[in-house]
Design an enzyme around this catalytic site. Sequence first.
Site, mmCIF file in Angstrom:
data_model
loop_
_atom_site.group_PDB
_atom_site.id
_atom_site.type_symbol
_atom_site.label_atom_id
_atom_site.label_comp_id
_atom_site.label_asym_id
_atom_site.label_seq_id
_atom_site.Cartn_x
_atom_site.Cartn_y
_atom_site.Cartn_z
ATOM 1 N N LYS A 197 0.855 -1.176 0.000
ATOM 2 C CA LYS A 197 0.000 0.000 0.000
ATOM 3 C C LYS A 197 0.894 1.230 0.000
ATOM 4 O O LYS A 197 1.713 1.419 0.896
ATOM 5 C CB LYS A 197 -0.892 -0.010 1.242
ATOM 6 C CG LYS A 197 -1.763 1.233 1.322
ATOM 7 C CD LYS A 197 -2.808 1.097 2.392
ATOM 8 C CE LYS A 197 -3.604 2.379 2.509
ATOM 9 N NZ LYS A 197 -4.642 2.287 3.519
ATOM 10 N N LYS A 219 1.441 9.773 5.698
ATOM 11 C CA LYS A 219 1.488 8.376 6.135
ATOM 12 C C LYS A 219 2.778 7.687 5.677
ATOM 13 O O LYS A 219 2.835 6.471 5.568
ATOM 14 C CB LYS A 219 0.239 7.641 5.643
ATOM 15 C CG LYS A 219 -1.072 8.249 6.177
ATOM 16 C CD LYS A 219 -2.291 7.368 5.910
ATOM 17 C CE LYS A 219 -3.565 7.963 6.516
ATOM 18 N NZ LYS A 219 -4.734 7.086 6.374
ATOM 19 N N GLU A 235 7.370 -7.173 1.551
ATOM 20 C CA GLU A 235 6.093 -7.088 2.282
ATOM 21 C C GLU A 235 5.229 -8.313 1.981
ATOM 22 O O GLU A 235 4.576 -8.876 2.866
ATOM 23 C CB GLU A 235 5.333 -5.814 1.887
ATOM 24 C CG GLU A 235 5.901 -4.524 2.462
ATOM 25 C CD GLU A 235 5.596 -4.355 3.949
ATOM 26 O OE1 GLU A 235 4.932 -5.233 4.531
ATOM 27 O OE2 GLU A 235 6.037 -3.350 4.524
ATOM 28 N N LYS A 250 -2.227 -1.615 -3.807
ATOM 29 C CA LYS A 250 -3.087 -0.432 -3.751
ATOM 30 C C LYS A 250 -2.256 0.828 -3.751
ATOM 31 O O LYS A 250 -1.315 0.902 -2.970
ATOM 32 C CB LYS A 250 -3.897 -0.516 -2.460
ATOM 33 C CG LYS A 250 -4.700 0.704 -2.148
ATOM 34 C CD LYS A 250 -5.354 0.540 -0.829
ATOM 35 C CE LYS A 250 -6.060 1.848 -0.560
ATOM 36 N NZ LYS A 250 -6.525 1.955 0.763
ATOM 37 N N SER A 276 -10.117 5.326 -4.991
ATOM 38 C CA SER A 276 -11.019 6.460 -5.212
ATOM 39 C C SER A 276 -10.474 7.465 -6.221
ATOM 40 O O SER A 276 -11.200 7.892 -7.120
ATOM 41 C CB SER A 276 -11.304 7.148 -3.879
ATOM 42 O OG SER A 276 -10.103 7.579 -3.265
ATOM 43 N N TYR A 315 -15.038 0.829 -7.301
ATOM 44 C CA TYR A 315 -16.310 1.538 -7.121
ATOM 45 C C TYR A 315 -17.188 1.379 -8.366
ATOM 46 O O TYR A 315 -18.342 1.783 -8.361
ATOM 47 C CB TYR A 315 -16.030 3.016 -6.815
ATOM 48 C CG TYR A 315 -15.182 3.168 -5.559
ATOM 49 C CD1 TYR A 315 -15.771 3.078 -4.301
ATOM 50 C CD2 TYR A 315 -13.799 3.319 -5.632
ATOM 51 C CE1 TYR A 315 -15.005 3.164 -3.146
ATOM 52 C CE2 TYR A 315 -13.022 3.406 -4.479
ATOM 53 C CZ TYR A 315 -13.634 3.326 -3.244
ATOM 54 O OH TYR A 315 -12.874 3.393 -2.097
HETATM 55 C C1 PBG Z 1 -7.577 3.448 5.416
HETATM 56 C C2 PBG Z 1 -7.852 3.221 3.976
HETATM 57 C C3 PBG Z 1 -7.645 4.132 2.931
HETATM 58 C C4 PBG Z 1 -8.194 3.547 1.776
HETATM 59 C C5 PBG Z 1 -8.671 2.282 2.140
HETATM 60 N N1 PBG Z 1 -8.441 2.098 3.504
HETATM 61 C C6 PBG Z 1 -7.095 5.514 2.947
HETATM 62 C C7 PBG Z 1 -5.729 5.774 3.432
HETATM 63 O O1 PBG Z 1 -4.917 4.884 3.660
HETATM 64 O O2 PBG Z 1 -5.425 6.941 3.655
HETATM 65 C C8 PBG Z 1 -8.254 4.197 0.419
HETATM 66 C C9 PBG Z 1 -9.271 3.668 -0.546
HETATM 67 C C10 PBG Z 1 -9.525 4.555 -1.713
HETATM 68 O O3 PBG Z 1 -8.872 5.602 -1.926
HETATM 69 O O4 PBG Z 1 -10.431 4.209 -2.495
HETATM 70 N N2 PBG Z 1 -6.593 2.757 6.032
#
Ligand code: PBG
Length: 327
Positions: A197, A219, A235, A250, A276, A315
């Site tokens: 991620k 983050k 990972e 992701k 998203s 989505y």
């Molecule tokens: C939270 C989380 C996030 C997403 C899924 N779980 C946001 C982040 O890590 O800041 C993002 C999903 C998306 O953007 O569609 N841990």
Amino acid sequence: MENSNRPRRMRKDEFSRRLMREHHLRTDDLIYPVFVMEGHQKEEAIPSMPGIKRQSADLIIDTAKECFKLGIPAIALFPVIDVNLKTEDAKEAYNPKGLIPRVVALLKQHVPQLGVITDVALDPYTSHGQDGLIDASGYVLNDETVEVLIKQALSHAKAGADIVAPSDMMDGRIGYLRDELDNNGFENTGIMAYTAKYARAFYGPFRDALNSAPKKGDKKTYQMDFRNTREALLEAELDYNEGADFLMVKPALHYMDVIKSLKDSFNIPIAAYHVSGECAMLSAACKNGWLDFNKAMPETLFSLRRAGADIILTYFAKDYAKMASKL
Ligand code: PBG
């Protein structure tokens, strides 16, 4: 003219194009992420995600029924948590009567055959918006956070969640979660690990949807650097060895090389989260009339399939399901 190489020959007719087709994407391969909030008969549009809404639990049941009818195997739940419940220690994250456990139980009651996946991370529950507990300097503490994640995952499993999906990127959490679930009789609760991620800009609309953006900082001390690929293999190795059932990459579109390398190296399903921001890009262009949604959307999802994604969280899952038989 002499030309014995004519790959166009098999592209001439529909029947031969069908026979030649290398990749298929079924509704069976999709997971639909949903945003759930408190209330009754309530829904709110998310401006940066046209067509996507936050919904109260009763309306989520309707959405879940629709997904089930369309043949989508599972949904992934993300909670909108009231600001008054957000605290430094994120204790609402493991409240057995909290929003997520209640919605999971309702879903299992009303749409029992639909798979329910829950997000394990603290960002919707912390007052500062980080995925874990922080020290005085704002650094996200690893082992202390894992202790809370374990309680959160267990509360989801007790409510009936089929799969828990840790999206926090803390070290060692898959192994600890697996042990905790097993020790409590939840050996059949699956773990979908957010393995690779990346800390990037493409989560913006999601954070708007949940009001979960970090209040300060970013983050980068736990999510991965977008300049790295081999680190994703490390990972993945850890998550695989600690007992993950699925490995996830992701964002998806901007990390197809990572999807491919995990697919080549691990024999468990690889999931890709078409996040998203990636959906927002496509939706915005389509809204402006610059792209044709019915063509660009499936082409986008197929690109993830070619890269090696076995499962896609998107989505657009409902939109794809509606057109899949006509493609
Ligand atoms: C939270 C989380 C996030 C997403 C899924 N779980 C946001 C982040 O890590 O800041 C993002 C999903 C998306 O953007 O569609 N841990």
